[in-house]
Design an enzyme around this catalytic site. Structure first.
Site, PDB file in Angstrom:
ATOM      1  N   GLY A 199     -33.427 -22.053  -6.744  1.00  0.00           N
ATOM      2  CA  GLY A 199     -34.746 -21.543  -7.121  1.00  0.00           C
ATOM      3  C   GLY A 199     -35.864 -22.288  -6.424  1.00  0.00           C
TER       4      GLY A 199
ATOM      5  N   HIS B  52     -35.599 -20.066   2.094  1.00  0.00           N
ATOM      6  CA  HIS B  52     -34.629 -19.265   1.317  1.00  0.00           C
ATOM      7  C   HIS B  52     -34.732 -17.788   1.681  1.00  0.00           C
ATOM      8  CE1 HIS B  52     -35.430 -22.637  -1.680  1.00  0.00           C
ATOM      9  NE2 HIS B  52     -34.125 -22.700  -1.532  1.00  0.00           N
TER      10      HIS B  52
ATOM     11  N   ASP C  45     -29.708 -28.361   5.352  1.00  0.00           N
ATOM     12  CA  ASP C  45     -28.726 -29.236   4.703  1.00  0.00           C
ATOM     13  C   ASP C  45     -27.445 -29.149   5.536  1.00  0.00           C
ATOM     14  OD1 ASP C  45     -29.977 -29.990   1.898  1.00  0.00           O
ATOM     15  OD2 ASP C  45     -30.496 -27.925   2.346  1.00  0.00           O
TER      16      ASP C  45
HETATM   17  O1  PAF Z   1     -28.691 -26.191  -1.177  1.00  0.00           O
HETATM   18  C1  PAF Z   1     -28.833 -25.888  -2.385  1.00  0.00           C
HETATM   19  O2  PAF Z   1     -29.836 -25.322  -2.811  1.00  0.00           O
HETATM   20  C2  PAF Z   1     -27.730 -26.263  -3.361  1.00  0.00           C
HETATM   21  O3  PAF Z   1     -27.102 -27.458  -3.003  1.00  0.00           O
HETATM   22  C3  PAF Z   1     -26.692 -25.134  -3.565  1.00  0.00           C
HETATM   23  C4  PAF Z   1     -25.938 -24.845  -2.275  1.00  0.00           C
HETATM   24  C5  PAF Z   1     -27.376 -23.874  -4.051  1.00  0.00           C
HETATM   25  C6  PAF Z   1     -25.660 -25.567  -4.612  1.00  0.00           C
HETATM   26  O4  PAF Z   1     -26.256 -25.860  -5.830  1.00  0.00           O
END
Ligand code: PAF
Length: 283
Positions: A35, A41, A155
């Site tokens: 979120g 995103h 990440d």
């Molecule tokens: O990168 C993220 O936002 C989180 O580590 C994930 C992959 C949604 C797992 O909780």
């Protein structure tokens, strides 16, 4: 709350939708998130729209990937805002489970990861992190059983850990990486950027700048040990407290072998006040 896109709050309703789509011959994609959605995103949502017919985004702040003293309780939450953003990017379903759905009483299983999860990067500074991520991502992939799933390259170590985990556990979801989306000044987008004070926000893009300069020197054939040490000094002078700046094999995160022609990724993590920033670029 009046929902603006369909929201599944339990595994049963998630599966019902996805099974129906599959029965109609539609290809499905999952975008796992915690979120506090930003353009990074949303770019993942856009990217999988090009590969799948239906897109599901999950929103779940996974407690098992936070250590005591980290920001679990203060992690930004904005479900209504997130749903609006997902709608504007044509997401077909939001999956928003709660802790009892994800970790019911008696939950006693952890996915334990090694390989790229033991590279001595994020794992060194957040030792609990990757088992928590692998456990929740395995659950999400198994719950949704989508054809594909996407994770941000920001990440980078997490992306490799998840790719290996899905392959090792024969989870038949194809894993994709999505490119890092940056602010105009180069700062990698992150939900945690909102913790930065105005002064810190001015300094924050230096992390990317230092990575770019360092990558340039590595490409020019300078000695990695020397340029990485210089990058750390520059970050310290600029106001960061550096956890690491490392050049590693881009596929395994192993240390570089001198003289070997191999794909290289430059990765860094550094604190600016109370905020921990991570970033990485290809060399
Ligand atoms: O990168 C993220 O936002 C989180 O580590 C994930 C992959 C949604 C797992 O909780």
């Amino acid at each position: 709350m009046k929902t603006i896109i369909p929201v599944a709050r339990d595994i049963k309703s998630l599966r019902k939708r996805i099974v129906r789509w599959r029965g109609q011959g539609l290809k499905t994609a999952l975008v796992p998130t915690m979120g506090a959605l930003h353009d990074g995103h949303l770019s993942l949502v856009d990217a999988v729209h090009k590969k799948a017919d239906r897109v599901v985004a999950s929103i779940y702040i996974n407690p098992t990937q936070f250590a005591a003293g980290e920001d679990l309780s203060t992690y930004p939450r904005d479900e209504a805002g997130d749903l609006k953003k997902l709608k504007s990017h044509k997401t077909n379903l939001a999956y928003v489970p709660d802790n009892t759905e994800m970790y019911p009483d008696g939950f006693s299983t952890t996915v334990s990861v090694s390989g790229p999860a033991n590279a001595g990067l994020e794992d060194k500074h957040r030792p609990h992190f990757f088992d928590g991520v692998a456990t929740i991502v395995a659950k999400l992939l198994i719950q949704a059983r989508c054809d594909i799933a996407i994770f941000g390259e920001k990440d980078y170590q997490q992306l490799l850990v998840i790719t290996h985990m899905a392959r090792d556990l024969n989870i038949p979801t194809q894993i994709y990486g999505g490119e890092t989306i940056r602010e105009i000044d180069g700062l990698a987008m992150s939900s945690r950027n909102m913790y930065l004070s105005d002064k810190e926000r001015e300094i924050a893009p230096s992390l990317h700048k230092v990575l770019q300069d360092t990558a340039e020197k590595l490409r020019a054939g300078k000695v990695p040990k020397t340029v990485l040490a210089s990058a750390k000094r520059t970050l310290t002078k600029t106001g960061f407290k550096t956890d690491y700046v490392e050049a590693r094999n881009a596929e395994t995160l192993a240390h570089l072998t001198p003289g070997k022609d191999e794909p290289v990724r430059l990765l860094a993590a550094a604190h600016l006040g109370k905020t921990r920033l991570i970033d990485n670029i290809a060399v």
